[in-house]
Design a protein around this motif. Structure first.
Motif, mmCIF file in Angstrom:
data_model
loop_
_atom_site.group_PDB
_atom_site.id
_atom_site.type_symbol
_atom_site.label_atom_id
_atom_site.label_comp_id
_atom_site.label_asym_id
_atom_site.label_seq_id
_atom_site.Cartn_x
_atom_site.Cartn_y
_atom_site.Cartn_z
ATOM 1 N N ILE A 252 0.865 -0.813 0.257
ATOM 2 C CA ILE A 252 -0.244 0.113 0.062
ATOM 3 C C ILE A 252 0.996 0.780 0.128
ATOM 4 N N ASN A 253 1.932 1.394 0.418
ATOM 5 C CA ASN A 253 2.811 2.561 0.653
ATOM 6 C C ASN A 253 3.478 2.539 -0.156
ATOM 7 N N LEU A 254 3.857 1.691 -0.909
ATOM 8 C CA LEU A 254 4.480 2.091 -2.850
ATOM 9 C C LEU A 254 3.956 2.461 -3.792
ATOM 10 N N SER A 255 2.617 1.307 -3.675
ATOM 11 C CA SER A 255 1.636 1.604 -4.875
ATOM 12 C C SER A 255 1.357 3.292 -4.300
ATOM 13 N N HIS A 256 0.999 4.233 -3.166
ATOM 14 C CA HIS A 256 1.049 5.190 -3.201
ATOM 15 C C HIS A 256 2.046 6.254 -3.386
ATOM 16 N N LYS A 257 3.262 5.323 -3.560
ATOM 17 C CA LYS A 257 4.717 6.262 -3.411
ATOM 18 C C LYS A 257 4.961 6.513 -4.976
ATOM 19 N N ASN A 258 5.022 5.447 -5.472
ATOM 20 C CA ASN A 258 4.953 5.383 -6.922
ATOM 21 C C ASN A 258 3.708 6.751 -7.966
ATOM 22 N N THR A 259 2.658 6.387 -7.831
ATOM 23 C CA THR A 259 1.447 6.915 -7.649
ATOM 24 C C THR A 259 1.597 8.956 -7.619
ATOM 25 N N LYS A 260 2.549 9.127 -6.469
ATOM 26 C CA LYS A 260 2.747 10.694 -6.190
ATOM 27 C C LYS A 260 4.061 10.883 -7.221
ATOM 28 N N GLN A 261 4.762 9.653 -7.151
ATOM 29 C CA GLN A 261 5.938 10.746 -7.858
ATOM 30 C C GLN A 261 5.535 10.134 -9.257
ATOM 31 N N ARG A 262 4.752 9.664 -9.368
ATOM 32 C CA ARG A 262 4.029 9.974 -11.262
ATOM 33 C C ARG A 262 3.406 10.734 -11.555
ATOM 34 N N LEU A 263 2.367 11.060 -10.903
ATOM 35 C CA LEU A 263 2.029 12.310 -10.630
ATOM 36 C C LEU A 263 2.087 14.055 -10.088
ATOM 37 N N LEU A 264 3.686 13.968 -9.761
ATOM 38 C CA LEU A 264 4.565 14.705 -9.804
ATOM 39 C C LEU A 264 5.676 15.136 -11.245
ATOM 40 N N GLU A 265 5.846 13.875 -12.224
ATOM 41 C CA GLU A 265 6.708 13.749 -12.666
ATOM 42 C C GLU A 265 5.581 14.207 -14.071
ATOM 43 N N GLN A 266 4.775 13.817 -14.125
ATOM 44 C CA GLN A 266 3.307 14.416 -14.730
ATOM 45 C C GLN A 266 2.832 15.829 -14.692
ATOM 46 N N ASN A 267 3.230 16.742 -13.562
ATOM 47 C CA ASN A 267 3.352 18.278 -13.713
ATOM 48 C C ASN A 267 4.786 18.646 -14.388
ATOM 49 N N GLN A 268 5.877 18.141 -14.088
ATOM 50 C CA GLN A 268 6.682 18.610 -14.127
ATOM 51 C C GLN A 268 6.765 18.412 -15.719
ATOM 52 N N THR A 269 6.390 17.302 -16.638
ATOM 53 C CA THR A 269 6.966 17.436 -18.015
ATOM 54 C C THR A 269 5.519 18.375 -18.530
ATOM 55 N N GLN A 270 4.733 18.829 -17.717
ATOM 56 C CA GLN A 270 3.659 19.681 -18.471
ATOM 57 C C GLN A 270 3.786 20.898 -18.645
ATOM 58 N N MET A 271 4.857 21.177 -17.545
ATOM 59 C CA MET A 271 5.478 22.501 -17.088
ATOM 60 C C MET A 271 6.273 22.811 -18.263
ATOM 61 N N ASN A 272 7.720 21.618 -18.170
ATOM 62 C CA ASN A 272 8.500 22.006 -19.318
ATOM 63 C C ASN A 272 8.073 22.030 -20.633
ATOM 64 N N PHE A 273 6.706 21.397 -21.132
ATOM 65 C CA PHE A 273 6.461 20.862 -22.704
ATOM 66 C C PHE A 273 6.741 22.186 -23.489
ATOM 67 N N PRO A 274 6.020 23.232 -23.165
ATOM 68 C CA PRO A 274 6.697 24.213 -24.542
ATOM 69 C C PRO A 274 8.036 24.944 -24.519
ATOM 70 N N GLN A 275 8.884 24.241 -23.444
ATOM 71 C CA GLN A 275 10.721 24.404 -23.417
ATOM 72 C C GLN A 275 10.854 23.611 -24.361
ATOM 73 N N LEU A 276 10.650 21.972 -24.305
ATOM 74 C CA LEU A 276 11.340 20.816 -24.626
ATOM 75 C C LEU A 276 11.049 20.918 -26.147
ATOM 76 N N PHE A 277 9.417 21.392 -26.121
ATOM 77 C CA PHE A 277 8.957 21.891 -27.476
ATOM 78 C C PHE A 277 10.065 22.552 -29.112
ATOM 79 N N HIS A 278 9.808 23.548 -28.285
ATOM 80 C CA HIS A 278 10.850 24.369 -28.659
ATOM 81 C C HIS A 278 12.219 24.037 -29.200
#
Length: 397
Positions: free
Chosen positions: A114-140
């Motif tokens: 349970i703790n590991l699934s929470h940790k991994n899902t939280k990490q994926r949400l943070l990574e998704q958010n970071q990628t979304q924020m960096n996407f315009p810069q990466l695209f250019h």
């Protein structure tokens, strides 16, 4: 048979029941295990109540018993049996301890998952958010080929690919959906919780099956001349819990619903029962109940009209009658409170139920009752207030 016992002249006692039994000798023994009057009986008793029971002459019983005791070799002394009994108990407790330890280990593994699934899902949400924020810069940067390091370009491109979807052939769309990831995790978690509840229910059922073989050995030891009254596990309101067969506790504050618990076995002859009031906050009624009537009402207490299914006295100085208006919801001068012992004396032949507070000098009060042909009566307790607690006493003298 032993010749000494066989030839002995016995002086039999006379039957104390009177009437047709007057002068009859107690020279028979009823051995029927289900008989409530097991033991010494006279010839009239035998004809009236024991005609279908296993009955033998008292002298035959004593002679056979004497022969058996003196000729049977006892390979197990009491001391040995007690030692073996202790060993059986220790074996059962050790097995129980082993199972509990294994269950704890499995629960710990589940907790880690349970703790590991929470940790991994939280990490994926943070990574998704970071990628979304960096996407315009990466695209250019990719579009203008501002990269020098191919490995870095591959890494950034991969992070973009992980967040796109191909809904139609050849058409790629950005798919930043953290809510979708969360919803998926929440759904999986709820399924796990549901399975956990099912497992707990199955566990309780399994424990009940485990306890069933030794259940009869857990019943209180009482005088064999007294009925072993216990609170019913089934003929009760759902909000009432039972402890050790003899104690009933109301868990929830009630109005009319969920207030009754019946006592088993059903009443088939004149008898007595005693209750001790362990805790009282509002209302406790003691008496007898018509099983079928109360079951038809789902253990509801419809006290304001006749036909409610009970004959009781309550702590607030009132009595309650199923069939007599003049004895329903009226004062009859019997009060009881915490610590009091209330004795109920039921005469089945005369259909009279008497109530007596053992600590009071007042005379007992009484109610008349009637039993429909299609019903049966049980002693009962009616509890209204949360935490109210009543105990059945085996010895109140």
């Amino acid at each position: 048979m032993s010749e000494d016992v066989k030839s002995k002249v016995m002086n039999y006692l006379n039957c104390p029941l009177g009437d047709m039994h007057e002068g009859e000798q107690l020279n028979f023994v009823c051995l029927e295990t289900t008989c409530k009057e097991i033991g010494l009986i006279c010839p009239i008793c035998r004809c009236q109540k024991h005609s279908k029971h296993k009955v033998i002459p008292l002298k035959t019983f004593l002679a056979d018993l004497y022969t058996n005791v003196n000729t049977k070799q006892n390979h197990n002394s009491l001391e040995t049996l007690l030692q073996q009994l202790d060993q059986v108990r220790l074996k059962m407790l050790q097995n129980l301890k082993d199972i509990v330890q294994k269950m704890v280990l499995q629960i710990k593994l589940l907790e880690d998952q349970i703790n590991l699934s929470h940790k991994n899902t939280k990490q994926r949400l943070l990574e998704q958010n970071q990628t979304q924020m960096n996407f315009p810069q990466l695209f250019h940067q990719i579009l203008n080929m501002q990269y020098v390091n191919p490995d870095l370009l591959k890494q950034d491109l991969r992070s973009m690919i992980e967040n796109v979807s191909q809904h139609q052939h050849g058409k790629i769309e950005i798919d930043f959906k953290p809510q979708k990831l969360f919803d998926s995790y929440q759904k999986a978690s709820q399924e796990a919780i549901n399975q956990l509840q099912i497992s707990f229910t199955t566990f309780k059922q399994s424990i009940s099956k485990i306890a069933k073989p030794i259940e009869k050995f857990t019943l209180p030891i009482i005088n064999h001349n007294q009925t072993n009254f216990i609170f019913s596990q089934t003929l009760k309101s759902t909000t009432i819990n039972i402890q050790d067969f003899k104690v009933a506790i109301q868990q929830v504050q009630q109005n009319n619903e969920n207030r009754f618990i019946l006592i088993e076995p059903q009443i088939q002859e004149s008898c007595k029962i005693a209750f001790k009031i362990q805790h009282l906050t509002n209302f406790i009624g003691l008496g007898i109940a018509l099983k079928n009537v109360l079951q038809g009402k789902n253990m509801r207490f419809d006290y304001q009209t006749l036909g409610h299914g009970s004959y009781m006295a309550s702590n607030n100085d009132h009595v309650w009658s199923h069939n007599k208006k003049e004895e329903n919801m009226v004062s009859k001068s019997l009060k009881f409170g915490v610590g009091d012992i209330v004795i109920l004396d039921l005469n089945l032949e005369n259909k009279i139920l008497k109530f007596k507070n053992k600590s009071s000098q007042n005379e007992p009060i009484s109610l008349t009752f009637d039993i429909p042909e299609n019903d049966e009566i049980h002693f009962c307790v009616n509890m209204c207030g949360v935490g109210e607690k009543v105990e059945i006493l085996d010895d109140w003298e």
